[in-house]
Scaffold this motif. Structure first.
Motif, short mmCIF file in Angstrom:
data_model
loop_
_atom_site.label_atom_id
_atom_site.label_comp_id
_atom_site.label_asym_id
_atom_site.label_seq_id
_atom_site.Cartn_x
_atom_site.Cartn_y
_atom_site.Cartn_z
N ASP A 239 0.83 -1.22 0.00
CA ASP A 239 0.00 0.00 0.00
C ASP A 239 0.86 1.26 0.00
O ASP A 239 0.57 2.21 -0.75
CB ASP A 239 -0.94 -0.01 1.21
CG ASP A 239 -1.77 -1.29 1.25
OD1 ASP A 239 -2.57 -1.51 0.32
OD2 ASP A 239 -1.59 -2.08 2.19
N LEU A 240 1.91 1.30 0.82
CA LEU A 240 2.78 2.48 0.84
C LEU A 240 3.61 2.60 -0.43
O LEU A 240 3.92 3.71 -0.87
CB LEU A 240 3.68 2.46 2.08
CG LEU A 240 2.97 2.81 3.38
CD1 LEU A 240 3.94 2.74 4.56
CD2 LEU A 240 2.34 4.19 3.32
N HIS A 241 3.96 1.46 -1.02
CA HIS A 241 4.68 1.52 -2.29
C HIS A 241 3.80 2.21 -3.34
O HIS A 241 4.26 3.09 -4.06
CB HIS A 241 5.07 0.12 -2.76
CG HIS A 241 5.84 0.14 -4.04
ND1 HIS A 241 7.21 0.27 -4.07
CD2 HIS A 241 5.43 0.10 -5.34
CE1 HIS A 241 7.61 0.30 -5.33
NE2 HIS A 241 6.55 0.18 -6.12
N ALA B 192 2.55 0.13 -14.32
CA ALA B 192 2.86 1.56 -14.17
C ALA B 192 3.20 2.14 -15.54
O ALA B 192 3.38 1.40 -16.51
CB ALA B 192 4.05 1.74 -13.23
N LYS B 193 3.31 3.45 -15.57
CA LYS B 193 3.79 4.15 -16.77
C LYS B 193 5.08 4.87 -16.40
O LYS B 193 5.09 5.69 -15.50
CB LYS B 193 2.76 5.17 -17.26
CG LYS B 193 1.86 4.65 -18.31
CD LYS B 193 1.10 5.79 -18.95
CE LYS B 193 0.22 5.19 -20.03
NZ LYS B 193 -0.57 6.19 -20.70
N HIS B 194 6.14 4.51 -17.09
CA HIS B 194 7.42 5.20 -16.94
C HIS B 194 7.87 5.61 -18.33
O HIS B 194 7.79 4.82 -19.27
CB HIS B 194 8.45 4.28 -16.28
CG HIS B 194 8.11 3.92 -14.87
ND1 HIS B 194 8.29 4.78 -13.82
CD2 HIS B 194 7.55 2.79 -14.34
CE1 HIS B 194 7.89 4.20 -12.69
NE2 HIS B 194 7.44 2.99 -12.99
N PHE B 195 8.30 6.85 -18.47
CA PHE B 195 8.67 7.41 -19.77
C PHE B 195 7.48 7.33 -20.75
O PHE B 195 7.65 7.09 -21.93
CB PHE B 195 9.88 6.70 -20.37
CG PHE B 195 11.09 6.69 -19.48
CD1 PHE B 195 11.80 7.86 -19.25
CD2 PHE B 195 11.50 5.52 -18.85
CE1 PHE B 195 12.92 7.85 -18.42
CE2 PHE B 195 12.60 5.51 -18.03
CZ PHE B 195 13.31 6.68 -17.81
N ARG C 12 2.67 7.35 -6.87
CA ARG C 12 1.46 7.92 -7.49
C ARG C 12 1.75 8.57 -8.84
O ARG C 12 0.94 8.50 -9.76
CB ARG C 12 0.82 8.96 -6.57
CG ARG C 12 0.18 8.37 -5.35
CD ARG C 12 -1.29 8.12 -5.59
NE ARG C 12 -1.85 7.53 -4.38
CZ ARG C 12 -2.52 6.40 -4.36
NH1 ARG C 12 -2.75 5.74 -5.46
NH2 ARG C 12 -2.99 5.92 -3.24
N ASP C 13 2.90 9.23 -8.98
CA ASP C 13 3.21 9.95 -10.22
C ASP C 13 3.26 9.04 -11.43
O ASP C 13 2.97 9.46 -12.55
CB ASP C 13 4.54 10.70 -10.11
CG ASP C 13 4.45 11.89 -9.16
OD1 ASP C 13 3.32 12.28 -8.78
OD2 ASP C 13 5.51 12.41 -8.78
#
Length: 148
Positions: free
Chosen positions: A26-28, A58-61, A33-34
């Protein structure tokens, strides 16, 4: 493993508490969030333990990514290790180490990773990926340490 870095985070939290915060799904999610990171399979909330897996999206780049990690070692409250078992990198290993201090604790993150695509991947590791991942890990450590 081709690229590596180390991040150290000091916290006023007791070592046992910081250890558990670091393995909290949950904290991860809150700390990432970004990138819109979320747990979609395996352990999707609570604390992850040895031998357990979590699949992240997730979305990175601006690229949607899916990665499955397994906790391959856990020694409460000294250390735990997670490793990518499926995902975009050729290899990814993250060792989390914890030590008590007079003021609280220190968390040391040791990350080793290898990008795919041979020579092109090695260039991306050095020019972009190492700095990007180091910033993510450093920011996550600060986020956890501030939970005091």
């Amino acid at each position: 493993m081709t690229a590596s870095f180390v991040c150290r985070t000091e916290s006023q939290l007791p070592v046992e508490q910081l250890f558990d915060l670091a393995r909290s799904i949950d904290l991860h999610v809150d700390s990432q969030r970004d990138s819109g990171e979320r747990a979609v399979a395996g352990v999707t909330s609570g604390l992850i333990g040895e031998g357990q897996e979590v699949t992240w999206r997730a979305k990175h780049f601006s690229i949607p990514l899916t990665m499955t990690s397994r906790v391959t070692h856990l020694d409460f409250p000294r250390s735990f290790t997670d490793e990518q078992v499926k995902g975009p990198l050729k290899a990814f290993r993250h060792v989390h180490e914890f030590e008590p201090t007079a003021a609280g604790s220190i968390m040391t993150d040791r990350v080793e990773f290898t990008a795919p695509l041979g020579v092109l991947g090695r260039a991306v590791e050095r020019l972009i990926l190492a700095r990007y991942l180091e910033r993510l890990i450093r920011d996550r450590g600060r986020f956890l340490a501030a939970r005091a």
